[in-house]
Design a protein around this motif. Structure first.
Motif, PDB file in Angstrom:
ATOM      1  N   SER A 152       0.798  -1.218   0.000  1.00  0.00           N
ATOM      2  CA  SER A 152       0.000   0.000   0.000  1.00  0.00           C
ATOM      3  C   SER A 152       0.828   1.264   0.000  1.00  0.00           C
ATOM      4  O   SER A 152       1.929   1.309   0.551  1.00  0.00           O
ATOM      5  CB  SER A 152      -0.917  -0.006   1.225  1.00  0.00           C
ATOM      6  OG  SER A 152      -1.781   1.102   1.185  1.00  0.00           O
ATOM      7  N   THR A 153       0.257   2.311  -0.621  1.00  0.00           N
ATOM      8  CA  THR A 153       0.808   3.653  -0.441  1.00  0.00           C
ATOM      9  C   THR A 153       0.115   4.293   0.764  1.00  0.00           C
ATOM     10  O   THR A 153       0.290   5.473   1.018  1.00  0.00           O
ATOM     11  CB  THR A 153       0.616   4.508  -1.701  1.00  0.00           C
ATOM     12  OG1 THR A 153      -0.778   4.515  -2.061  1.00  0.00           O
ATOM     13  CG2 THR A 153       1.412   3.970  -2.877  1.00  0.00           C
ATOM     14  N   ASN A 155      -3.509   4.074   1.964  1.00  0.00           N
ATOM     15  CA  ASN A 155      -4.955   4.012   2.190  1.00  0.00           C
ATOM     16  C   ASN A 155      -5.501   2.582   2.197  1.00  0.00           C
ATOM     17  O   ASN A 155      -6.375   2.257   3.002  1.00  0.00           O
ATOM     18  CB  ASN A 155      -5.690   4.847   1.150  1.00  0.00           C
ATOM     19  CG  ASN A 155      -5.618   6.321   1.489  1.00  0.00           C
ATOM     20  OD1 ASN A 155      -5.602   6.691   2.669  1.00  0.00           O
ATOM     21  ND2 ASN A 155      -5.553   7.174   0.480  1.00  0.00           N
ATOM     22  N   THR A 156      -5.006   1.738   1.307  1.00  0.00           N
ATOM     23  CA  THR A 156      -5.455   0.341   1.330  1.00  0.00           C
ATOM     24  C   THR A 156      -5.102  -0.269   2.677  1.00  0.00           C
ATOM     25  O   THR A 156      -5.903  -0.995   3.281  1.00  0.00           O
ATOM     26  CB  THR A 156      -4.779  -0.478   0.212  1.00  0.00           C
ATOM     27  OG1 THR A 156      -4.990   0.191  -1.027  1.00  0.00           O
ATOM     28  CG2 THR A 156      -5.358  -1.873   0.117  1.00  0.00           C
ATOM     29  N   GLY A 257      -3.705   5.642 -10.212  1.00  0.00           N
ATOM     30  CA  GLY A 257      -2.471   5.112  -9.628  1.00  0.00           C
ATOM     31  C   GLY A 257      -2.366   3.648 -10.009  1.00  0.00           C
ATOM     32  O   GLY A 257      -1.777   3.300 -11.031  1.00  0.00           O
ATOM     33  N   LEU A 259      -4.970   2.066 -10.788  1.00  0.00           N
ATOM     34  CA  LEU A 259      -6.054   2.015 -11.791  1.00  0.00           C
ATOM     35  C   LEU A 259      -7.229   1.120 -11.387  1.00  0.00           C
ATOM     36  O   LEU A 259      -7.965   0.617 -12.242  1.00  0.00           O
ATOM     37  CB  LEU A 259      -5.502   1.619 -13.172  1.00  0.00           C
ATOM     38  CG  LEU A 259      -4.349   2.510 -13.663  1.00  0.00           C
ATOM     39  CD1 LEU A 259      -3.826   2.030 -14.999  1.00  0.00           C
ATOM     40  CD2 LEU A 259      -4.807   3.974 -13.751  1.00  0.00           C
ATOM     41  N   GLY A 260      -7.436   0.985 -10.086  1.00  0.00           N
ATOM     42  CA  GLY A 260      -8.584   0.215  -9.599  1.00  0.00           C
ATOM     43  C   GLY A 260      -9.898   0.945  -9.815  1.00  0.00           C
ATOM     44  O   GLY A 260     -10.888   0.350 -10.263  1.00  0.00           O
ATOM     45  N   THR A 412     -10.672  11.086  -3.709  1.00  0.00           N
ATOM     46  CA  THR A 412     -10.464   9.729  -3.227  1.00  0.00           C
ATOM     47  C   THR A 412     -10.085   9.634  -1.750  1.00  0.00           C
ATOM     48  O   THR A 412     -10.288   8.599  -1.124  1.00  0.00           O
ATOM     49  CB  THR A 412      -9.357   9.087  -4.081  1.00  0.00           C
ATOM     50  OG1 THR A 412      -8.310  10.057  -4.243  1.00  0.00           O
ATOM     51  CG2 THR A 412      -9.882   8.683  -5.442  1.00  0.00           C
TER      52      THR A 412
END
Ligand code: F0G
Length: 469
Positions: A152-153, A155-156, A257, A259-260, A412
């Motif tokens: 993760s960056t 947030n996930t 990012g 692309l989700g 987001t």
């Protein structure tokens, strides 16, 4: 294994029409065993029996005291019917807001049109990720997973850590790049008790490692390469339509990012159109950061297209080889989208084809100015989200978005995710500006709102207020 998915209506299917291999909904897979392509969650709609019109969802508003209609994701369960209702894991995600903003409309140049901001930062963990995590977590539980992991960056990982801590159902294991995560996000992972592994390297490295480790140890992977994540993220579009009383806007503008989102939004519109629930689709604009611009490079410059499932993958291989040869790493102040190897590239290309999409890049300066506009005329957002507004402005200036169109910018993440960047932009402290922003090529803070220093003296305070407000 305790399997409690809807095997009667849902299955997994390779996204490439020439392959289209199917797998059971109870299988844990992050790719096609035949061709290595991404997987979709697919439905037998005749059996699933979706509503005949989108307005039918309004009947659920009177049942908001129940957990599923209360959730902004599971209110639309009929459009992601892979789990039995009694097995769904929800924490009340998706209570987000579509706000019309005239000041941001002026900024981007929509003179006669309408600009809306979709605040996904209002989710429980402060970002859009909760929309997808509730779905992946539901699938993870239904297949009996005890540990879930992600790279993760920030947030996930915050979202996964939150679902693990609130529900107590699983241990969260998160992989982050060293020094590559905003403090608000890191603080969440630590506070929610996740096992946090700080890998020497960036997100692309962490992503590669987490895939290896998950497959080696049989840990459930919740990155957006997991097709169930994207099922939940479709609901962002359902809520946008709901807030516009089921009218389709002209444009959806979203940061890109991994692309989700763009992939999930495309799938949402493909299905709604196929089901006859909408009669037209919006155009899609995906905005990369200039320092992490793989989609822009491949789509706009090198002409990579989905081509109905037969993309020229050698263009991707060549580009990645060039990145490696030049030792080029993703680099942007918008750390959430600091990604050079987006795992959902192919699904995003499919979305761009279906929604007649465009891709643009925004510099860190443009991203931060866009973010400042959202703060000054709305509820604020984190840097990556500012890319939507920067992109909308660029597309208006180019005449691609017409001045009378209806545009929805997806925000987001929450403003409090990355306070360092916000303070450095506004504070007027040269040393801080240089250290946090200047080193990234940001030259000015045109919309800064600095604190006014005042002596601890009544007259001086009164004078300062009269002068400034
Ligand atoms: N905006 C924010 C705030 C994000 O956290 C992310 C992704 C994106 C945009 C891009 O997501 O392109 O997959 O739709 N963050 C991931 C993470 C990578 O680890 O939190 P996209």
């Amino acid at each position: 294994m305790n399997v409690s998915t809807r095997v009667d209506v849902a299955f997994q299917r390779c996204i490439h029409p020439s392959c289209a291999t199917t797998y059971g909904i109870e299988e844990i897979r992050v790719g096609c065993g035949e061709c290595g392509g991404l997987l979709d969650v697919a439905y037998d709609w005749d059996r699933a029996r979706p509503p005949r019109q989108l307005a039918d969802f309004e009947q659920l508003w009177s049942r908001r005291h129940e957990p599923l209609p209360h959730s902004g994701v599971w209110r639309f369960h009929a459009l992601l019917p892979f789990a039995e209702p009694e097995h769904i894991v929800t924490v009340g995600e998706g209570q987000t807001i579509l706000q019309r903003s005239t000041s941001v409309a002026d900024y981007v140049g929509l003179s006669g049109g309408e600009l809306y901001l979709q605040y996904e930062g209002l989710n429980p963990s402060g970002s859009f990720k909760d929309n997808g995590m509730t779905a992946a977590f539901t699938h993870a539980r239904s297949v009996g997973a005890k540990r879930a992991a992600c790279a993760s960056t920030g947030n996930t990982s915050a979202s996964l850590a939150m679902y693990a801590s609130v529900t107590g159902l699983m241990k969260a294991i998160i992989f982050i790049g060293s020094g590559k995560i905003a403090y608000g996000k890191l603080s969440q992972a630590l506070d929610y008790g996740a096992l946090t592994l700080q890998i020497e390297g960036d997100f692309d490295d962490a992503m590669q490692r987490v895939r290896e480790v998950s497959s080696k140890l049989g840990i459930y992977l919740v990155n957006s390469v997991n097709p169930f994540r994207l099922e939940g993220q479709k609901s962002v579009m359902y809520r946008v339509l709901e807030a516009l009383r089921w009218e389709v806007p002209d444009w959806i503008v979203v940061p890109g990012g991994n692309l989700g989102n763009s992939s999930a939004f495309g799938k949402a519109f493909i299905e709604l159109k196929e089901l006859g629930l909408i009669d037209r689709v919006p155009r899609l604009a995906v905005i990369n950061a200039a320092g992490a611009s793989t989609l822009f490079e491949l789509y706009e410059k090198r002409g990579l297209r989905w081509q109905q499932g037969a993309p020229q993958t050698e263009l991707v291989d060549d580009y990645y080889a060039e990145l490696d040869a030049a030792h080029r790493r993703a680099s942007t102040i918008a750390s959430a989208i600091e990604i050079n190897r987006p795992v959902n590239l192919m699904k995003s290309l499919r979305a761009l084809e279906f929604c007649d999409g465009v891709v643009r890049v925004a510099t860190d300066q443009q991203i931060l100015d866009g973010k400042a506009q959202v703060g000054a005329g709305g509820f604020g957002c984190e840097p990556a989200s500012g890319a939507s507004v920067a992109g909308a402005k660029m597309l208006c200036e180019e005449g691609v978005i017409g001045p009378d169109e209806r545009v929805v910018c997806i925000l987001t993440g929450h403003a409090l995710k990355d306070p360092d960047v916000t303070v450095a932009y506004h504070a007027g402290d040269e040393e801080m500006f240089e250290r946090v922003l200047g080193s990234r090529g940001v030259k000015s803070a045109a919309f800064a709102n600095s604190a006014v220093p005042v002596a601890n003296n009544l007259d001086a305070i009164v004078q300062a207020i009269e002068q400034h407000a």
